[in-house]
Design a protein around this motif. Structure first.
Motif, short mmCIF file in Angstrom:
data_model
loop_
_atom_site.label_atom_id
_atom_site.label_comp_id
_atom_site.label_asym_id
_atom_site.label_seq_id
_atom_site.Cartn_x
_atom_site.Cartn_y
_atom_site.Cartn_z
N GLN A 16 79.19 -24.55 71.82
CA GLN A 16 78.51 -23.49 71.07
C GLN A 16 77.39 -22.88 71.91
O GLN A 16 77.26 -21.66 71.98
N TYR A 17 76.57 -23.72 72.53
CA TYR A 17 75.47 -23.22 73.36
C TYR A 17 76.01 -22.45 74.56
O TYR A 17 75.50 -21.38 74.91
N ARG A 18 77.04 -22.96 75.20
CA ARG A 18 77.61 -22.28 76.36
C ARG A 18 78.24 -20.93 75.97
O ARG A 18 78.09 -19.95 76.70
N ARG A 19 78.92 -20.90 74.82
CA ARG A 19 79.48 -19.63 74.35
C ARG A 19 78.39 -18.61 74.05
O ARG A 19 78.54 -17.43 74.33
N ARG A 20 77.31 -19.10 73.47
CA ARG A 20 76.19 -18.20 73.17
C ARG A 20 75.60 -17.62 74.46
O ARG A 20 75.28 -16.44 74.52
N ILE A 21 75.49 -18.45 75.48
CA ILE A 21 75.00 -17.98 76.78
C ILE A 21 75.96 -16.93 77.34
O ILE A 21 75.54 -15.85 77.75
N GLU A 22 77.25 -17.26 77.36
CA GLU A 22 78.25 -16.33 77.91
C GLU A 22 78.29 -15.02 77.15
O GLU A 22 78.37 -13.95 77.76
N MET A 23 78.23 -15.10 75.83
CA MET A 23 78.27 -13.89 75.02
C MET A 23 77.03 -13.02 75.28
O MET A 23 77.14 -11.80 75.46
N SER A 24 75.88 -13.65 75.34
CA SER A 24 74.65 -12.89 75.58
C SER A 24 74.65 -12.28 76.98
O SER A 24 74.22 -11.14 77.16
N GLU A 25 75.14 -13.03 77.96
CA GLU A 25 75.23 -12.49 79.32
C GLU A 25 76.18 -11.30 79.36
O GLU A 25 75.91 -10.30 80.03
N SER A 26 77.29 -11.41 78.66
CA SER A 26 78.26 -10.31 78.61
C SER A 26 77.66 -9.07 77.93
O SER A 26 77.84 -7.95 78.42
N LEU A 27 76.96 -9.28 76.83
CA LEU A 27 76.30 -8.15 76.16
C LEU A 27 75.25 -7.52 77.06
O LEU A 27 75.15 -6.29 77.15
N HIS A 28 74.48 -8.36 77.74
CA HIS A 28 73.45 -7.85 78.66
C HIS A 28 74.09 -6.99 79.74
O HIS A 28 73.63 -5.89 80.03
N ASN A 29 75.17 -7.49 80.33
CA ASN A 29 75.88 -6.75 81.37
C ASN A 29 76.41 -5.42 80.81
O ASN A 29 76.34 -4.39 81.48
N GLY A 30 76.94 -5.47 79.59
CA GLY A 30 77.47 -4.25 78.97
C GLY A 30 76.41 -3.20 78.73
O GLY A 30 76.64 -2.00 78.93
N VAL A 31 75.23 -3.63 78.32
CA VAL A 31 74.14 -2.67 78.11
C VAL A 31 73.65 -2.11 79.44
O VAL A 31 73.45 -0.91 79.58
N ILE A 32 73.51 -2.99 80.43
CA ILE A 32 73.04 -2.55 81.75
C ILE A 32 74.00 -1.53 82.36
O ILE A 32 73.58 -0.53 82.94
N THR A 33 75.31 -1.78 82.24
CA THR A 33 76.29 -0.89 82.87
C THR A 33 76.63 0.33 82.01
O THR A 33 77.33 1.22 82.46
N GLY A 34 76.14 0.35 80.77
CA GLY A 34 76.39 1.49 79.90
C GLY A 34 77.66 1.36 79.07
O GLY A 34 78.00 2.27 78.32
N ARG A 35 78.40 0.25 79.20
CA ARG A 35 79.59 0.05 78.39
C ARG A 35 79.25 -0.15 76.92
O ARG A 35 80.06 0.13 76.05
N ILE A 36 78.06 -0.65 76.66
CA ILE A 36 77.57 -0.83 75.29
C ILE A 36 76.38 0.09 75.10
O ILE A 36 75.44 0.04 75.89
N PRO A 37 76.41 0.94 74.08
CA PRO A 37 75.28 1.85 73.85
C PRO A 37 74.00 1.07 73.55
O PRO A 37 74.02 0.04 72.87
N ALA A 38 72.91 1.57 74.05
CA ALA A 38 71.61 0.92 73.85
C ALA A 38 71.09 1.21 72.44
O ALA A 38 71.27 2.32 71.92
N LEU A 39 70.47 0.23 71.84
CA LEU A 39 69.82 0.43 70.55
C LEU A 39 68.69 1.43 70.71
O LEU A 39 67.91 1.35 71.65
#
Length: 93
Positions: free
Chosen positions: A15-38
């Motif tokens: 659970q902790y590792r998945r949370r880390i991976e998911m947050s890292e993926s979201l962070h990367n998506g926001v940085i690269t513009g794949r995920i719109p910024a709030l």
């Protein structure tokens, strides 16, 4: 450490590792513009998500060093670690 305790440890680690991976993926998506910024503020959104990454990393480290390291030991530390493990697993039961 009995089988149910080992299962809880493995489950919580995952659970902790998945949370880390998911947050890292979201962070990367926001940085690269794949995920719109709030609110359109990419830096602020990325900073917020990075805090989630660090929080999850800290939780995993805390879990490993203060709970898992003491599981199966005799005396109060072992009993406290067992109780803490069960409290952390409770939301998933």
């Amino acid at each position: 450490m009995d089988d149910s305790t080992q299962a809880m440890v493995g489950f919580l680690r995952d659970q902790y590792r998945r949370r880390i991976e998911m947050s890292e993926s979201l962070h990367n998506g926001v940085i690269t513009g794949r995920i719109p910024a709030l609110d359109g503020d990419r830096r602020q959104h990325a900073r917020f998500i990075l805090e989630s990454v660090r929080e999850a990393q800290s939780m995993l480290e805390l879990f490993e060093t203060t709970i898992v390291a003491h599981l199966g030991t005799a005396g109060p530390m072992g009993a406290i670690a067992e109780q803490q493990l069960r409290i952390l697993a409770q939301p998933y039961l």
